[in-house]
Design a protein around this motif. Structure first.
Motif: not given
Lengths: 526, 182
Positions: A145-152, A247-249, A295-296, A389-391
């Protein structure tokens, strides 16, 4: 003496004589009346002995499996015995309260279980627990149920960390687990021990290593915990050279990406910053899909962004040998904060940026660092609490030093009798000797009663950490442990064959490393 | 003496479930016990499993104060022998040995003694040993495959040396007859 008894005695006498080198004819000549009876029997025995001299086909894998199963069975018995003892105690204890208390307690337990539910109860479950499958199923639902790929991705990474923590708990509790699977980065490799995200993984003859993993690589590990605090690898599969799970941007795109722009992100494929090629490129699994970096902007970005702005959203996929990320995300800011807490070795310390285990930790000014138990120096074991963080980097909120870096201490050398061998702590001449990670042991197979030459470091706290032990060959001097008053004269150092490397968790009996002879000779006591 | 002390120390630690001590004992003796069982049974996996059972039974025995008397390895052989007997009982004797299971000895001219000595294979020997009585099989394996002397076998089997010599004679005679039948 009966005729048969005569023949039996003659047969044995001839066998001994033949062993002593006498000829068959000479032996039979001493038993003229028995020759016809003895000859075929001696020939039969010769045939049997010939087959007996052929080594039995005991596969090393089977022997290792048999040994591991024996030790697992022993641990299970010990547990069962302890549980029986505890149950007996609890039973008596329960009835000492009286029936009223017992009923009330049972009702309370029932209410608590029903109230919290099995899902909640499963949160702390470990591999082997009844509720552990519930925990894993719950996690799968979360991922689904984690639809956001980054969150997943963040969730998956969090779950990976949870797997490693579970392994750690299993080891610390000395629990048995038939199969433990986790993902991590190789931090060190020695012949018998690999360190993967701080977890000591023992390599055995039956361990199957797929690929050619090297330090820094990410691997998937299947292992078994026999219950003695060790982790025995069954299979290690390389997931790529230093490729993080996602990937770790670390680059910051210069122009803020707009929905119309397609960017070629720069990727760092190792936990640390990696020099990027002049034309960074990423092979996309879905090359026709619009690609946007997830990446942010990072305040510590070290790489020059190379985003290309194009009026039409197209991607330009080109292959790189190592990074194979799958990016299908549209640019979305993280919608939720992922708090993490993990432990690891402090490996690198640059102002504002630490490497703990295999993760980058960013320390904003004023991050509280608890150094009560020791200084936060490289090598210390630390606990990091922060926000992921997202990265993949962690912005630390607090750091606690759990164990300080090892102090080197002063050299310490002595020779004495081994009095006890208990895992990574031996008693030699009344001195407790810790076996340092990577310590080497050579000479004879370590055994109680044998003489050992110890090269060690004495730490400031007085602990002796052996870096090298030479065990005296048996037979040079018999040491009776019952009367350890003998003062054996130091003898020359035994040559370093075979050399065994002990891990911090290795036991003296942990496999062939310490048992060069798989078929020991019959002791003279038999 | 040192070895006896060493074993005593190890067993004391093993009694308290010290995995290092148990591992050492296993490493030290499992090879011989495996060989003994393998020579009696001929199945590698099964021999490995039964070897583990020998050591578990050893652990039970020392925890129940039923340790060995004179020779530790002899005691292990005895446990192994009992486990093999139990195994055969569980499987059923009929299943174990039949004439059809016994590999044929190739026909050769000349002295039958030479035939036996030169053309005997592991499988044929095992099949023949299975047709002996349990005691005869034990003495053949201990004496000629494991290389124990009469005194050692007498300790393992708790019989006098004279009795072992007689048993050995009968065992070899029976084995020879079985092999010649083929």
């Amino acid at each position: 003496m009966s005729n048969q008894a005569h023949r039996a005695a003659a047969l044995e006498e001839c066998l001994e004589a033949l062993k002593a080198g006498e000829s068959l004819a000479a032996c039979l000549a001493r038993h003229p009346g028995q020759t016809e009876a003895l000859r075929p029997l001696l020939a039969t025995i010769a045939g049997i002995e010939r087959l007996g001299s052929v080594p039995s086909p005991r596969p090393a894998e089977g022997a290792a499996r048999g040994r591991a199963e024996f030790l697992v069975a022993v641990t299970q018995r010990r547990r069962a015995q302890e549980q029986r003892r505890q149950r007996r105690y609890s039973f008596r204890h329960l009835f000492s309260w009286g029936a009223g208390w017992a009923t009330a307690a049972a009702a309370l337990v029932l209410v608590v279980i029903l109230a919290t539910g099995s899902v909640a109860a499963s949160a702390g479950a470990l591999p082997g627990d009844v509720l552990y499958p519930v925990k894993r199923a719950t996690e799968q639902v979360q991922v689904f149920f984690s639809f956001n790929p980054a969150a997943r991705d963040a969730l998956r990474e969090q779950l990976d960390e949870r797997r490693r923590q579970e392994v750690l708990q299993v080891l610390e509790a000395g629990r048995i687990a038939r199969t433990l699977t986790f993902v991590g980065f190789i931090e060190s490799i020695s012949p018998s021990l690999w360190e993967i995200n701080g977890l000591p993984v023992q390599i055995q003859s039956i361990t199957r290593v797929e690929g050619q993993p090297r330090v820094g690589d990410q691997v998937q590990v299947s292992a078994t915990a026999p219950g003695d605090g060790t982790l025995l690898a069954l299979r290690i599969r390389s997931l790529g050279a230093g490729t993080p799970l996602r990937p770790t941007a670390t680059a910051t795109p210069g122009p803020t990406p707009t929905p119309e722009a397609s960017a070629t992100p720069t990727l760092a494929t190792s936990p640390g910053p990696t020099p990027l090629p002049a034309t960074p490129a990423v092979r996309l699994d879905t090359p026709t899909a619009p690609m946007e970096p997830t990446a942010t902007p990072s305040p510590t970005a070290t790489h020059t962004p190379t985003a290309t702005v194009s009026p039409t959203p197209t991607s330009t996929p080109t292959a790189t040998p190592t990074a194979t990320p799958t990016w299908t995300a549209t640019p979305q800011p993280p919608t939720r904060v992922v708090s993490v807490r993990f432990e690891g070795t402090l490996r690198e310390k640059v102002a504002g940026r630490w490497i703990v285990g295999s993760r980058t930790v960013l320390l904003p000014g004023g991050t509280p660092i608890d150094e009560t138990r020791g200084a936060a120096t490289v090598g210390a074991w630390v606990q990091v609490s922060g926000v992921e963080q997202p990265d993949g980097a962690i912005v630390a909120q607090s750091i606690v030093v759990l164990t300080p870096a090892e102090a080197p201490g002063e050299p310490y050398e002595f020779t004495d009798v081994i009095e006890a061998i208990g895992g990574d702590v031996w008693t030699i001449g009344g001195v407790q000797v810790h076996i340092a990670p990577g310590a080497t042991i050579d000479g004879a197979t370590p055994a109680v009663g044998r003489l050992a030459h110890v090269k060690a470091m004495r730490r400031p706290n007085g602990e002796i950490w052996a870096t090298h032990i030479t065990v005296e060959e048996p037979g040079v001097e018999e040491i009776d442990t019952a009367t350890p008053t003998a003062s054996p004269a130091p003898s020359s150092t035994v040559t370093a064959t075979p050399v065994a490397t002990l891990s911090p968790t290795a036991t003296a009996a942990s496999g062939s490393a310490l048992s060069p002879s798989p078929t020991p000779t019959l002791p003279p006591t038999l | 003496m040192a070895a006896v002390n060493d074993e005593a120390v190890l067993l004391e630690r093993a009694k308290a479930y010290d995995s290092a001590a148990l591992g050492l004992l296993y490493d030290r003796y499992s090879g011989r016990i495996y060989n003994y069982i393998y020579h009696r049974i001929g199945e590698s996996h099964l021999a490995e499993d039964l070897t583990g059972q020998v050591f578990l039974r050893m652990l039970e025995a020392i925890q129940n104060q039923r340790a060995w008397q004179t020779s530790f390895s002899g005691w292990l052989y005895r446990i192994a022998h009992n486990i093999i007997i139990d195994h055969y009982r569980r499987r059923g004797r009929a299943q174990q040995t039949s004439l059809e299971d016994t590999p044929d000895l190739p026909a050769h001219e000349g002295d039958p003694m030479e035939t036996v000595a030169e053309h005997l294979s592991q499988e044929q020997l095992r099949a023949a040993i299975k047709r002996l009585t349990a005691e005869q099989a034990q003495v053949i394996v201990l004496r000629f495959l494991e290389g124990l002397n009469i005194a050692e076998v007498s300790k393992v089997m708790r019989k006098s040396e004279g009795a072992i010599k007689a048993l050995q004679y009968r065992a070899v005679t029976s084995l020879r007859e079985i092999l010649e039948e083929e």
